[in-house]
Design a protein around this motif. Structure first.
Motif, short mmCIF file in Angstrom:
data_model
loop_
_atom_site.label_atom_id
_atom_site.label_comp_id
_atom_site.label_asym_id
_atom_site.label_seq_id
_atom_site.Cartn_x
_atom_site.Cartn_y
_atom_site.Cartn_z
N THR A 183 23.68 -3.06 -36.82
CA THR A 183 22.41 -2.49 -36.32
C THR A 183 21.19 -3.05 -37.04
OG1 THR A 183 22.75 -0.61 -37.81
CG2 THR A 183 23.47 -0.34 -35.54
N ASP A 184 21.32 -3.36 -38.33
CA ASP A 184 20.18 -3.91 -39.07
C ASP A 184 19.80 -5.30 -38.55
OD1 ASP A 184 22.59 -4.84 -40.00
OD2 ASP A 184 22.12 -4.63 -42.13
N MET A 185 20.82 -6.12 -38.25
CA MET A 185 20.54 -7.45 -37.74
C MET A 185 19.94 -7.40 -36.33
SD MET A 185 22.97 -10.84 -37.90
CE MET A 185 24.28 -10.27 -36.82
N PHE A 186 20.46 -6.48 -35.52
CA PHE A 186 19.92 -6.37 -34.16
C PHE A 186 18.53 -5.76 -34.15
CE2 PHE A 186 24.16 -7.45 -32.92
CZ PHE A 186 24.01 -8.04 -31.67
N SER A 187 18.22 -4.96 -35.14
CA SER A 187 16.85 -4.45 -35.26
C SER A 187 15.88 -5.61 -35.50
CB SER A 187 16.75 -3.44 -36.41
OG SER A 187 17.47 -2.27 -36.12
N GLU A 188 16.32 -6.59 -36.29
CA GLU A 188 15.50 -7.78 -36.53
C GLU A 188 15.28 -8.56 -35.23
OE1 GLU A 188 16.66 -10.47 -39.55
OE2 GLU A 188 16.44 -9.03 -41.18
N ILE A 189 16.34 -8.65 -34.41
CA ILE A 189 16.23 -9.37 -33.14
C ILE A 189 15.23 -8.66 -32.23
CG2 ILE A 189 17.46 -10.13 -31.07
CD1 ILE A 189 20.00 -10.33 -32.83
N ILE A 190 15.34 -7.35 -32.15
CA ILE A 190 14.42 -6.56 -31.31
C ILE A 190 12.99 -6.75 -31.79
CG2 ILE A 190 13.74 -4.21 -30.69
CD1 ILE A 190 16.74 -3.49 -30.72
N ASP A 191 12.79 -6.69 -33.11
CA ASP A 191 11.44 -6.88 -33.66
C ASP A 191 10.91 -8.28 -33.37
OD1 ASP A 191 11.49 -4.31 -34.64
OD2 ASP A 191 12.09 -4.89 -36.68
N TYR A 192 11.81 -9.27 -33.43
CA TYR A 192 11.40 -10.64 -33.17
C TYR A 192 10.94 -10.82 -31.72
CZ TYR A 192 11.57 -15.71 -32.65
OH TYR A 192 11.24 -17.02 -32.37
N ILE A 193 11.69 -10.26 -30.78
CA ILE A 193 11.31 -10.35 -29.36
C ILE A 193 10.00 -9.63 -29.13
CG2 ILE A 193 11.97 -9.70 -27.00
CD1 ILE A 193 14.89 -10.16 -27.84
N GLY A 194 9.85 -8.48 -29.78
CA GLY A 194 8.57 -7.79 -29.77
C GLY A 194 8.22 -7.06 -28.49
N LYS A 195 9.19 -6.75 -27.67
CA LYS A 195 8.93 -6.00 -26.43
C LYS A 195 9.88 -4.81 -26.35
CE LYS A 195 9.69 -9.64 -23.83
NZ LYS A 195 9.80 -10.52 -22.64
N ASP A 196 9.49 -3.83 -25.57
CA ASP A 196 10.35 -2.67 -25.34
C ASP A 196 11.65 -3.16 -24.69
OD1 ASP A 196 11.60 -0.36 -24.16
OD2 ASP A 196 9.73 0.71 -24.50
N THR A 197 12.79 -2.76 -25.23
CA THR A 197 14.07 -3.26 -24.71
C THR A 197 14.32 -2.87 -23.26
OG1 THR A 197 15.16 -1.32 -25.67
CG2 THR A 197 15.18 -3.36 -26.97
N SER A 198 13.60 -1.88 -22.75
CA SER A 198 13.79 -1.47 -21.35
C SER A 198 13.07 -2.40 -20.38
CB SER A 198 13.29 -0.03 -21.15
OG SER A 198 11.89 0.05 -21.36
N THR A 199 12.29 -3.34 -20.91
CA THR A 199 11.49 -4.22 -20.05
C THR A 199 12.15 -5.58 -19.82
OG1 THR A 199 10.21 -5.10 -21.93
CG2 THR A 199 9.36 -3.11 -20.83
N TYR A 200 13.30 -5.82 -20.44
CA TYR A 200 13.99 -7.10 -20.25
C TYR A 200 15.50 -6.88 -20.37
CZ TYR A 200 14.10 -7.10 -25.40
OH TYR A 200 14.29 -6.76 -26.72
N LYS A 201 16.26 -7.86 -19.88
CA LYS A 201 17.72 -7.78 -19.93
C LYS A 201 18.29 -8.93 -20.76
CE LYS A 201 18.06 -5.73 -15.29
NZ LYS A 201 18.65 -5.89 -13.93
N VAL A 202 19.49 -8.69 -21.29
CA VAL A 202 20.16 -9.73 -22.07
C VAL A 202 21.59 -9.90 -21.57
CG1 VAL A 202 18.78 -9.18 -24.12
CG2 VAL A 202 21.07 -8.16 -23.86
N GLY A 203 22.15 -11.07 -21.86
CA GLY A 203 23.56 -11.34 -21.62
C GLY A 203 24.18 -11.79 -22.93
N SER A 204 25.48 -11.65 -23.07
CA SER A 204 26.16 -11.98 -24.32
C SER A 204 27.21 -13.07 -24.12
CB SER A 204 26.83 -10.74 -24.91
OG SER A 204 25.86 -9.73 -25.21
#
Length: 322
Positions: A174-195
């Protein structure tokens, strides 16, 4: 999978959902069965009752493997899908969950009959040796090919990390993914991701809006639309194509270069050299970013950054879909 191959695989190897590791037991059980049947009339009443119980368990094990094989047989699968309802959704073949218990009870009967049938003074000693050798090899098979050794090592040393199994914190990171979210800088509900090389459940747990996932209740229409993204990759690997088309619960961004590999550690040297995905379809379905544990060489994916922490066993490459 052909019926004969499916039957043999289940009967001798079991199923990965319920690991039984019975291959050694199968051979000695069949030998014991024929010896018991041959000497049945010489057994006393109690021993004959145990012989019947032993036979019933063996027949049950055979029937479970047969049922599993026919349940997976393509014409039967097609019929079940056509009938719909409980026939297509209920996994009735999962009697194999009883396999671990059944096969080790069968082993107990084998040991019992070695004692009964090898009761002479000389044979009794040989029987003891046979039982010790049998228990040793079955035990070593379990020790080397199951989680027993891993769990024991973990109990003995809490820092043991060679198991290949991640802790909760390492898996979800969760700490690493928090960094990713902060880096993208947008609300996660406004974009989609694939893995890719990463279970989509990890991104989902961390609050991302995912286009992929492991589910048995998403719409058939969505499956067909999603398939357009990975169609060329599926054509490169028949097993992958069959897996997605005839089952499909695992709605993943497959690559034929890493078939059936869903997770890579930071030490992996693997790279995807030629990922033929339909980028336009990827964008049509709203995917803005790809989270990958390995490098992807595709001109339509722009590497934004990579994220790594010493405490976590994998790193993430963040790609922007262009």
């Amino acid at each position: 999978m052909p019926v004969r191959e499916a039957f043999r695989d289940m009967f001798f190897n079991g199923q990965y959902h319920a690991v039984s590791l019975q291959s050694i037991i199968v051979y000695v059980a069949m030998i014991t069965f024929f010896v018991v049947i041959t000497n049945y009339k010489y057994l006393n009443k109690t021993e004959q009752i145990h012989a019947c119980q032993f036979s019933i368990l063996l027949i049950y094990a055979i029937l479970v493997a047969l049922f599993y094989a026919f349940w997976k047989f393509k014409p039967v699968v097609d019929l079940r899908n056509e009938l719909g309802g409980i026939f297509s959704s209920f996994q009735a073949d999962r009697f194999y969950w009883t396999y671990p218990a059944v096969w080790y009870i069968i082993l107990a009967y084998v040991l019992y009959f070695i004692t009964i049938l090898w009761s002479g003074r000389c044979l009794f000693t040989i029987g003891k040796i046979v039982k010790i050798v049998l228990i040793f090899f079955v035990g070593m098979n379990v020790w080397n090919n199951s989680n027993v050794q891993i769990n024991w090592n973990k109990l003995m040393d809490s820092d043991y990390s060679k198991s290949g199994y991640l802790s909760w914190n390492d898996f979800y990171a969760t700490d690493m993914f928090s960094e990713i979210i902060d880096y993208i800088g947008k609300d996660t509900s406004t974009y989609k991701v694939g893995s890719v090389g990463l279970y989509p459940s990890i991104a989902l747990y961390n609050g991302f809006y995912c286009i992929d996932g492991y589910s048995n209740n998403y719409s058939l229409e969505y499956k067909h639309e999603f398939r357009k993204i990975i169609a060329e990759e599926l054509e490169k690997d028949d097993d992958l194509k069959t897996y997605f088309d005839e089952w499909g619960n695992r709605c993943y961004l497959f690559s034929s270069e890493i078939p059936f590999q869903y997770y890579f550690t930071k030490n992996s040297k693997m790279e995807i050299e030629d990922w033929d995905v339909n980028i336009n379809q990827l964008k049509n379905m709203g995917c803005d970013y790809i989270l990958s544990t390995i490098k992807i060489n595709n001109q339509s994916l722009a590497l934004q950054n990579q994220f790594e922490m010493a405490l976590h066993s994998y790193k993430i490459y963040l790609y922007k879909v262009q």
